[in-house]
Design a protein around this motif. Sequence first.
Motif, PDB file in Angstrom:
ATOM      1  N   THR A   1     -25.839  38.700 -14.754  1.00  0.00           N
ATOM      2  CA  THR A   1     -25.946  38.315 -13.378  1.00  0.00           C
ATOM      3  C   THR A   1     -25.473  36.964 -12.591  1.00  0.00           C
ATOM      4  O   THR A   1     -24.752  37.139 -11.487  1.00  0.00           O
ATOM      5  CB  THR A   1     -28.063  37.546 -12.695  1.00  0.00           C
ATOM      6  N   GLY A   2     -24.753  36.512 -14.108  1.00  0.00           N
ATOM      7  CA  GLY A   2     -23.437  35.261 -13.668  1.00  0.00           C
ATOM      8  C   GLY A   2     -23.872  34.048 -13.668  1.00  0.00           C
ATOM      9  O   GLY A   2     -24.968  33.974 -13.630  1.00  0.00           O
ATOM     10  N   THR A   3     -22.665  33.314 -14.094  1.00  0.00           N
ATOM     11  CA  THR A   3     -23.540  31.367 -13.624  1.00  0.00           C
ATOM     12  C   THR A   3     -22.274  31.294 -13.206  1.00  0.00           C
ATOM     13  O   THR A   3     -21.222  31.017 -13.782  1.00  0.00           O
ATOM     14  CB  THR A   3     -23.546  31.614 -15.266  1.00  0.00           C
ATOM     15  N   GLN A   4     -22.211  30.415 -12.088  1.00  0.00           N
ATOM     16  CA  GLN A   4     -21.753  29.694 -11.495  1.00  0.00           C
ATOM     17  C   GLN A   4     -21.372  28.609 -12.017  1.00  0.00           C
ATOM     18  O   GLN A   4     -22.846  27.770 -12.170  1.00  0.00           O
ATOM     19  CB  GLN A   4     -21.609  29.503  -9.968  1.00  0.00           C
ATOM     20  N   LEU A   5     -20.186  28.699 -12.531  1.00  0.00           N
ATOM     21  CA  LEU A   5     -19.790  27.015 -13.626  1.00  0.00           C
ATOM     22  C   LEU A   5     -19.060  25.760 -12.608  1.00  0.00           C
ATOM     23  O   LEU A   5     -17.785  26.176 -11.731  1.00  0.00           O
ATOM     24  CB  LEU A   5     -19.282  26.923 -14.745  1.00  0.00           C
ATOM     25  N   LYS A   6     -19.911  25.119 -12.137  1.00  0.00           N
ATOM     26  CA  LYS A   6     -19.350  23.624 -11.324  1.00  0.00           C
ATOM     27  C   LYS A   6     -19.098  22.437 -12.283  1.00  0.00           C
ATOM     28  O   LYS A   6     -19.613  21.988 -13.095  1.00  0.00           O
ATOM     29  CB  LYS A   6     -19.800  23.205 -10.695  1.00  0.00           C
ATOM     30  N   VAL A   7     -17.441  21.668 -12.600  1.00  0.00           N
ATOM     31  CA  VAL A   7     -17.604  21.334 -13.107  1.00  0.00           C
ATOM     32  C   VAL A   7     -16.644  19.552 -12.490  1.00  0.00           C
ATOM     33  O   VAL A   7     -15.663  19.875 -11.650  1.00  0.00           O
ATOM     34  CB  VAL A   7     -15.580  21.921 -13.934  1.00  0.00           C
ATOM     35  N   GLU A   8     -16.895  18.907 -12.418  1.00  0.00           N
ATOM     36  CA  GLU A   8     -17.054  18.039 -11.604  1.00  0.00           C
ATOM     37  C   GLU A   8     -16.582  16.427 -11.949  1.00  0.00           C
ATOM     38  O   GLU A   8     -16.605  16.606 -13.452  1.00  0.00           O
ATOM     39  CB  GLU A   8     -19.265  17.358 -10.802  1.00  0.00           C
ATOM     40  N   LEU A   9     -15.182  15.940 -11.542  1.00  0.00           N
ATOM     41  CA  LEU A   9     -15.085  14.818 -11.764  1.00  0.00           C
ATOM     42  C   LEU A   9     -15.666  13.543 -11.976  1.00  0.00           C
ATOM     43  O   LEU A   9     -16.577  13.183 -10.998  1.00  0.00           O
ATOM     44  CB  LEU A   9     -13.877  14.281 -10.459  1.00  0.00           C
TER      45      LEU A   9
ATOM     46  N   ALA B   1     -32.607  51.369 -22.278  1.00  0.00           N
ATOM     47  CA  ALA B   1     -31.456  51.308 -21.541  1.00  0.00           C
ATOM     48  C   ALA B   1     -30.740  49.514 -21.948  1.00  0.00           C
ATOM     49  O   ALA B   1     -32.157  49.030 -22.070  1.00  0.00           O
ATOM     50  CB  ALA B   1     -31.820  51.301 -19.662  1.00  0.00           C
ATOM     51  N   GLN B   2     -29.696  49.124 -21.402  1.00  0.00           N
ATOM     52  CA  GLN B   2     -29.021  48.282 -21.972  1.00  0.00           C
ATOM     53  C   GLN B   2     -29.272  46.881 -20.595  1.00  0.00           C
ATOM     54  O   GLN B   2     -29.496  47.184 -20.204  1.00  0.00           O
ATOM     55  CB  GLN B   2     -27.982  48.273 -22.764  1.00  0.00           C
ATOM     56  N   ARG B   3     -29.405  45.677 -20.990  1.00  0.00           N
ATOM     57  CA  ARG B   3     -29.898  44.478 -20.312  1.00  0.00           C
ATOM     58  C   ARG B   3     -29.061  43.398 -20.532  1.00  0.00           C
ATOM     59  O   ARG B   3     -28.618  42.918 -21.910  1.00  0.00           O
ATOM     60  CB  ARG B   3     -31.368  44.358 -20.024  1.00  0.00           C
ATOM     61  N   VAL B   4     -28.598  42.427 -19.624  1.00  0.00           N
ATOM     62  CA  VAL B   4     -27.812  41.305 -20.362  1.00  0.00           C
ATOM     63  C   VAL B   4     -28.630  39.888 -19.588  1.00  0.00           C
ATOM     64  O   VAL B   4     -28.490  40.432 -18.391  1.00  0.00           O
ATOM     65  CB  VAL B   4     -26.031  41.642 -19.325  1.00  0.00           C
ATOM     66  N   THR B   5     -28.837  39.696 -19.777  1.00  0.00           N
ATOM     67  CA  THR B   5     -29.574  38.129 -18.939  1.00  0.00           C
ATOM     68  C   THR B   5     -28.622  36.684 -19.016  1.00  0.00           C
ATOM     69  O   THR B   5     -28.557  36.487 -19.954  1.00  0.00           O
ATOM     70  CB  THR B   5     -30.726  38.167 -19.545  1.00  0.00           C
ATOM     71  N   GLN B   6     -28.673  36.539 -17.932  1.00  0.00           N
ATOM     72  CA  GLN B   6     -27.678  35.218 -18.045  1.00  0.00           C
ATOM     73  C   GLN B   6     -28.842  33.838 -17.227  1.00  0.00           C
ATOM     74  O   GLN B   6     -29.380  33.771 -16.388  1.00  0.00           O
ATOM     75  CB  GLN B   6     -26.153  35.172 -17.151  1.00  0.00           C
ATOM     76  N   PRO B   7     -29.490  33.386 -17.537  1.00  0.00           N
ATOM     77  CA  PRO B   7     -30.740  32.288 -17.265  1.00  0.00           C
ATOM     78  C   PRO B   7     -30.410  31.494 -15.919  1.00  0.00           C
ATOM     79  O   PRO B   7     -31.247  31.416 -15.356  1.00  0.00           O
ATOM     80  CB  PRO B   7     -30.925  31.817 -18.669  1.00  0.00           C
ATOM     81  N   GLU B   8     -29.138  31.264 -16.305  1.00  0.00           N
ATOM     82  CA  GLU B   8     -28.298  30.249 -15.192  1.00  0.00           C
ATOM     83  C   GLU B   8     -27.517  30.227 -14.374  1.00  0.00           C
ATOM     84  O   GLU B   8     -26.643  31.506 -14.793  1.00  0.00           O
ATOM     85  CB  GLU B   8     -27.912  29.018 -16.469  1.00  0.00           C
ATOM     86  N   LYS B   9     -28.206  30.021 -12.982  1.00  0.00           N
ATOM     87  CA  LYS B   9     -27.252  30.798 -12.053  1.00  0.00           C
ATOM     88  C   LYS B   9     -26.091  29.370 -11.631  1.00  0.00           C
ATOM     89  O   LYS B   9     -25.308  30.171 -11.563  1.00  0.00           O
ATOM     90  CB  LYS B   9     -28.396  30.846 -10.152  1.00  0.00           C
ATOM     91  N   LEU B  10     -26.366  28.499 -11.809  1.00  0.00           N
ATOM     92  CA  LEU B  10     -25.627  27.722 -11.772  1.00  0.00           C
ATOM     93  C   LEU B  10     -25.693  26.227 -12.614  1.00  0.00           C
ATOM     94  O   LEU B  10     -26.839  25.967 -13.301  1.00  0.00           O
ATOM     95  CB  LEU B  10     -25.588  26.338 -10.941  1.00  0.00           C
ATOM     96  N   LEU B  11     -24.349  26.284 -13.125  1.00  0.00           N
ATOM     97  CA  LEU B  11     -24.439  25.225 -14.641  1.00  0.00           C
ATOM     98  C   LEU B  11     -23.292  23.567 -13.734  1.00  0.00           C
ATOM     99  O   LEU B  11     -22.022  23.650 -13.897  1.00  0.00           O
ATOM    100  CB  LEU B  11     -23.897  25.786 -15.827  1.00  0.00           C
ATOM    101  N   SER B  12     -23.246  22.758 -13.756  1.00  0.00           N
ATOM    102  CA  SER B  12     -22.719  21.470 -13.416  1.00  0.00           C
ATOM    103  C   SER B  12     -22.650  21.056 -14.894  1.00  0.00           C
ATOM    104  O   SER B  12     -23.676  20.057 -15.283  1.00  0.00           O
ATOM    105  CB  SER B  12     -23.846  20.794 -11.710  1.00  0.00           C
ATOM    106  N   VAL B  13     -21.364  20.721 -14.753  1.00  0.00           N
ATOM    107  CA  VAL B  13     -21.000  19.523 -16.257  1.00  0.00           C
ATOM    108  C   VAL B  13     -20.052  18.808 -15.387  1.00  0.00           C
ATOM    109  O   VAL B  13     -18.913  18.920 -14.651  1.00  0.00           O
ATOM    110  CB  VAL B  13     -21.159  19.801 -17.204  1.00  0.00           C
ATOM    111  N   PHE B  14     -20.015  17.659 -16.755  1.00  0.00           N
ATOM    112  CA  PHE B  14     -18.911  16.637 -15.463  1.00  0.00           C
ATOM    113  C   PHE B  14     -17.677  16.980 -16.779  1.00  0.00           C
ATOM    114  O   PHE B  14     -17.622  17.133 -17.926  1.00  0.00           O
ATOM    115  CB  PHE B  14     -19.283  14.980 -15.861  1.00  0.00           C
ATOM    116  N   LYS B  15     -16.318  16.371 -15.808  1.00  0.00           N
ATOM    117  CA  LYS B  15     -14.951  16.794 -16.779  1.00  0.00           C
ATOM    118  C   LYS B  15     -14.938  16.299 -18.250  1.00  0.00           C
ATOM    119  O   LYS B  15     -15.308  14.777 -18.371  1.00  0.00           O
ATOM    120  CB  LYS B  15     -13.887  16.523 -15.926  1.00  0.00           C
TER     121      LYS B  15
END
Lengths: 109, 113
Positions: A101-109, A1-15
């Motif tokens: 499972t998805g990764t939430q990307l947060k771009v901070e100013l 069976a196929q599987r997809v892995t996104q290791p990071e739940k949250l990724l926060s970076v600066f603009k």
Amino acid sequence: AQRVTQPEKLLSVFKGAPVELKCNYSYSGSPELFWYVQYSRQRLQLLLRHISRESIKGFTADLNKGETSFHLKKPFAQEEDSAMYYCALSTGGGNKLTFGTGTQLKVEL
Amino acid sequence: GAVVSQHPSRVICKSGTSVKIECRSLDFQATTMFWYRQFPKKSLMLMATSNEGSKATYEQGVEKDKFLINHASLTLSTLTVTSAHPEDSSFYICSAADNYGYTFGSGTRLTVV
């Protein structure tokens, strides 16, 4: 069976900083890989598919069969890129999508 | 581009009643549609694959008698949650395969009280 892995739940970076959202997959055949984005209170939208080799909103993704990866990259993050990103795999022919499972990307100013 | 319309966007129902959710492909024909369930801050879980003119294919662990799927035309698939209970409260999303990949509906927030 196929599987997809996104290791990071949250990724926060600066603009203005580079962004890389990781995606690894397992599938014995030739997969179709996709990236979908979900902005706050909006539906899932197709961002990229590997077979079209497009660049959308500055994002690119290269399928690396040796590493079984399909990482999403953007050289300079923008505030409007903040969203939930899902990597997904299909076995082709309109067959079902398997999501990471998805990764939430947060771009901070 | 391809558009999938999902209705209703929100529904509140009493425990024990049934709720029908509609998914329509507006500008293309969809022989195959998919139904997902999304839990808060979690990924999408595929419930079933809906095939026009034939029985749906359910994923392991999904009760086919509880989640009835009908795909009677090339543009409409319906999901009926029968005898709903509070644990069925969730966000349900449909999707259809098109020429570019997969297009998603806007989802239905079901609350069972």
